[in-house]
Design a protein around this motif. Structure first.
Motif, PDB file in Angstrom:
ATOM      1  N   PHE A  21       0.832  -1.204   0.000  1.00  0.00           N
ATOM      2  CA  PHE A  21       0.000   0.000   0.000  1.00  0.00           C
ATOM      3  C   PHE A  21       0.863   1.249   0.000  1.00  0.00           C
ATOM      4  N   LEU A  22       1.950   1.228   0.786  1.00  0.00           N
ATOM      5  CA  LEU A  22       2.815   2.397   0.859  1.00  0.00           C
ATOM      6  C   LEU A  22       3.479   2.672  -0.484  1.00  0.00           C
ATOM      7  N   ILE A  23       3.844   1.597  -1.193  1.00  0.00           N
ATOM      8  CA  ILE A  23       4.442   1.777  -2.514  1.00  0.00           C
ATOM      9  C   ILE A  23       3.416   2.371  -3.471  1.00  0.00           C
ATOM     10  N   ASP A  24       2.181   1.835  -3.456  1.00  0.00           N
ATOM     11  CA  ASP A  24       1.124   2.368  -4.304  1.00  0.00           C
ATOM     12  C   ASP A  24       0.845   3.828  -3.971  1.00  0.00           C
ATOM     13  N   GLU A  25       0.852   4.129  -2.681  1.00  0.00           N
ATOM     14  CA  GLU A  25       0.605   5.495  -2.242  1.00  0.00           C
ATOM     15  C   GLU A  25       1.704   6.430  -2.734  1.00  0.00           C
ATOM     16  N   LEU A  26       2.951   5.959  -2.690  1.00  0.00           N
ATOM     17  CA  LEU A  26       4.071   6.771  -3.150  1.00  0.00           C
ATOM     18  C   LEU A  26       3.983   7.005  -4.652  1.00  0.00           C
ATOM     19  N   GLU A  34      -4.566  11.189  -6.087  1.00  0.00           N
ATOM     20  CA  GLU A  34      -5.000  10.967  -4.715  1.00  0.00           C
ATOM     21  C   GLU A  34      -4.892   9.469  -4.444  1.00  0.00           C
ATOM     22  N   PRO A  35      -4.179   9.059  -3.388  1.00  0.00           N
ATOM     23  CA  PRO A  35      -3.830   7.636  -3.209  1.00  0.00           C
ATOM     24  C   PRO A  35      -5.007   6.678  -3.095  1.00  0.00           C
ATOM     25  N   LEU A  36      -6.074   7.059  -2.402  1.00  0.00           N
ATOM     26  CA  LEU A  36      -7.175   6.124  -2.180  1.00  0.00           C
ATOM     27  C   LEU A  36      -7.946   5.836  -3.467  1.00  0.00           C
ATOM     28  N   GLY A  81     -16.964   4.175  10.904  1.00  0.00           N
ATOM     29  CA  GLY A  81     -15.536   3.943  10.841  1.00  0.00           C
ATOM     30  C   GLY A  81     -14.916   4.358   9.509  1.00  0.00           C
ATOM     31  N   ARG A  82     -13.602   4.402   9.521  1.00  0.00           N
ATOM     32  CA  ARG A  82     -12.868   4.888   8.359  1.00  0.00           C
ATOM     33  C   ARG A  82     -13.023   3.984   7.148  1.00  0.00           C
ATOM     34  N   LEU A  83     -13.081   2.665   7.347  1.00  0.00           N
ATOM     35  CA  LEU A  83     -13.174   1.754   6.210  1.00  0.00           C
ATOM     36  C   LEU A  83     -14.468   1.963   5.429  1.00  0.00           C
ATOM     37  N   VAL A  84     -15.552   2.184   6.137  1.00  0.00           N
ATOM     38  CA  VAL A  84     -16.830   2.441   5.464  1.00  0.00           C
ATOM     39  C   VAL A  84     -16.788   3.791   4.754  1.00  0.00           C
ATOM     40  N   ALA A  85     -16.191   4.795   5.404  1.00  0.00           N
ATOM     41  CA  ALA A  85     -16.060   6.106   4.766  1.00  0.00           C
ATOM     42  C   ALA A  85     -15.217   6.006   3.499  1.00  0.00           C
ATOM     43  N   ASP A  86     -14.134   5.235   3.565  1.00  0.00           N
ATOM     44  CA  ASP A  86     -13.301   5.024   2.377  1.00  0.00           C
ATOM     45  C   ASP A  86     -14.091   4.309   1.280  1.00  0.00           C
ATOM     46  N   ALA A  87     -14.912   3.337   1.683  1.00  0.00           N
ATOM     47  CA  ALA A  87     -15.719   2.614   0.703  1.00  0.00           C
ATOM     48  C   ALA A  87     -16.698   3.554   0.009  1.00  0.00           C
ATOM     49  N   ALA A  88     -17.242   4.505   0.760  1.00  0.00           N
ATOM     50  CA  ALA A  88     -18.152   5.489   0.172  1.00  0.00           C
ATOM     51  C   ALA A  88     -17.427   6.357  -0.854  1.00  0.00           C
ATOM     52  N   MET A  89     -16.234   6.832  -0.503  1.00  0.00           N
ATOM     53  CA  MET A  89     -15.471   7.647  -1.449  1.00  0.00           C
ATOM     54  C   MET A  89     -15.086   6.855  -2.687  1.00  0.00           C
ATOM     55  N   LEU A  90     -14.693   5.597  -2.494  1.00  0.00           N
ATOM     56  CA  LEU A  90     -14.321   4.760  -3.636  1.00  0.00           C
ATOM     57  C   LEU A  90     -15.514   4.498  -4.549  1.00  0.00           C
ATOM     58  N   ASP A 104     -13.454  15.064 -19.686  1.00  0.00           N
ATOM     59  CA  ASP A 104     -13.768  15.661 -18.389  1.00  0.00           C
ATOM     60  C   ASP A 104     -12.676  15.331 -17.371  1.00  0.00           C
ATOM     61  N   MET A 105     -12.660  16.080 -16.293  1.00  0.00           N
ATOM     62  CA  MET A 105     -11.694  15.855 -15.216  1.00  0.00           C
ATOM     63  C   MET A 105     -12.433  15.683 -13.897  1.00  0.00           C
ATOM     64  N   VAL A 106     -11.927  14.807 -13.051  1.00  0.00           N
ATOM     65  CA  VAL A 106     -12.506  14.641 -11.720  1.00  0.00           C
ATOM     66  C   VAL A 106     -11.379  14.482 -10.708  1.00  0.00           C
ATOM     67  N   ALA A 107     -11.550  15.115  -9.557  1.00  0.00           N
ATOM     68  CA  ALA A 107     -10.539  15.073  -8.500  1.00  0.00           C
ATOM     69  C   ALA A 107     -11.229  14.932  -7.152  1.00  0.00           C
ATOM     70  N   LEU A 108     -10.512  14.398  -6.190  1.00  0.00           N
ATOM     71  CA  LEU A 108     -10.980  14.367  -4.803  1.00  0.00           C
ATOM     72  C   LEU A 108     -10.341  15.542  -4.095  1.00  0.00           C
ATOM     73  N   ARG A 109     -11.173  16.524  -3.724  1.00  0.00           N
ATOM     74  CA  ARG A 109     -10.646  17.734  -3.100  1.00  0.00           C
ATOM     75  C   ARG A 109     -10.295  17.498  -1.638  1.00  0.00           C
ATOM     76  N   ASP A 110     -11.212  16.916  -0.914  1.00  0.00           N
ATOM     77  CA  ASP A 110     -10.961  16.564   0.492  1.00  0.00           C
ATOM     78  C   ASP A 110     -11.971  15.496   0.860  1.00  0.00           C
ATOM     79  N   GLY A 111     -12.047  15.168   2.136  1.00  0.00           N
ATOM     80  CA  GLY A 111     -12.911  14.078   2.554  1.00  0.00           C
ATOM     81  C   GLY A 111     -14.342  14.222   2.066  1.00  0.00           C
ATOM     82  N   GLY A 112     -14.735  13.400   1.109  1.00  0.00           N
ATOM     83  CA  GLY A 112     -16.120  13.357   0.679  1.00  0.00           C
ATOM     84  C   GLY A 112     -16.520  14.367  -0.371  1.00  0.00           C
TER      85      GLY A 112
END
Length: 204
Positions: A21-26, A34-36, A81-90, A104-112
């Motif tokens: 995960f850390l390698i993918d994030e890097l 955005e890593p997630l 919890g964070r895992l469910v929040a991450d699942a929502a963003m994904l 078109d372009m899409v970005a994750l600006r911040d949480g949600g």
């Protein structure tokens, strides 16, 4: 003298737990993603969008900006919890990726909160797209949790002199009005450039 000595081993190197995960994030970070979600990061989105606006200004191309915000995202994270929040963003990221055009372009600006830039798209087209996205998101249930989204949008002819920052500001004002109306709403900002503020126009 003789042949060089080769040492072999049947032991394969093991990657430490979490290292993949850390390698993918890097890799994502170095690519400006955005890593997630592997969407554009907000800084890279802003940089590219500014460039597209500068190029489009010479041709009078219409552009629209959507701010798509998962309703009550902080409550989802705190309650489930964070895992469910991450699942929502994904889930929302994947939906946006599948339903937007290649240009078109899409970005994750911040949480949600997601930023969507629609080039060659006027206010009518952007409103139809926003309503379709809102309805599609309302049909999601990541990790078994139903979600909705509020969307603020602003549109402009780039040749009219409206900067990207101003378009972002107006989309933010529209999103604020959507929040005030409650979850699962789309609001379009309709004030023409250079005229007194009339405020965002609720859509539903």
């Amino acid at each position: 003298e003789g042949s060089p000595l080769h040492i072999t081993s049947d032991i394969e190197p093991r990657m430490p737990a979490g290292a993949a995960f850390l390698i993918d994030e890097l890799v994502a970070f170095e690519a400006g993603l955005e890593p997630l979600t592997s969407l554009y990061s907000a800084p890279l989105f802003g940089e590219i969008a500014e460039g597209r606006f500068s190029e489009a200004r010479r041709h009078g191309i219409l552009a629209s900006l959507l701010l798509v915000d998962i309703d009550d995202f902080d409550c989802i994270r705190d309650r489930h919890g964070r895992l469910v929040a991450d699942a929502a963003m994904l889930a929302v990221a994947e939906l946006l990726r599948n339903r937007l055009r290649r240009e078109d372009m899409v970005a994750l600006r911040d949480g949600g909160t997601f930023q969507v830039l629609l080039m060659h798209c006027d206010g009518t087209g952007a409103l139809a797209k926003a309503e379709a996205l809102r309805a599609a998101i309302a049909g999601l249930a990541p990790a078994g949790i139903p979600i909705t989204a509020s969307i603020g949008l602003a549109s402009a002819a780039v040749s009219a002199g409206l900067s990207f920052d101003m378009l972002m500001e107006r989309a933010g004002e529209a999103l604020g009005t959507a929040w005030a109306r409650g979850p699962d709403h789309v609001v379009a900002h309709t004030r023409p450039h250079g005229r007194p503020a009339a405020g965002p126009t609720p859509v539903n």
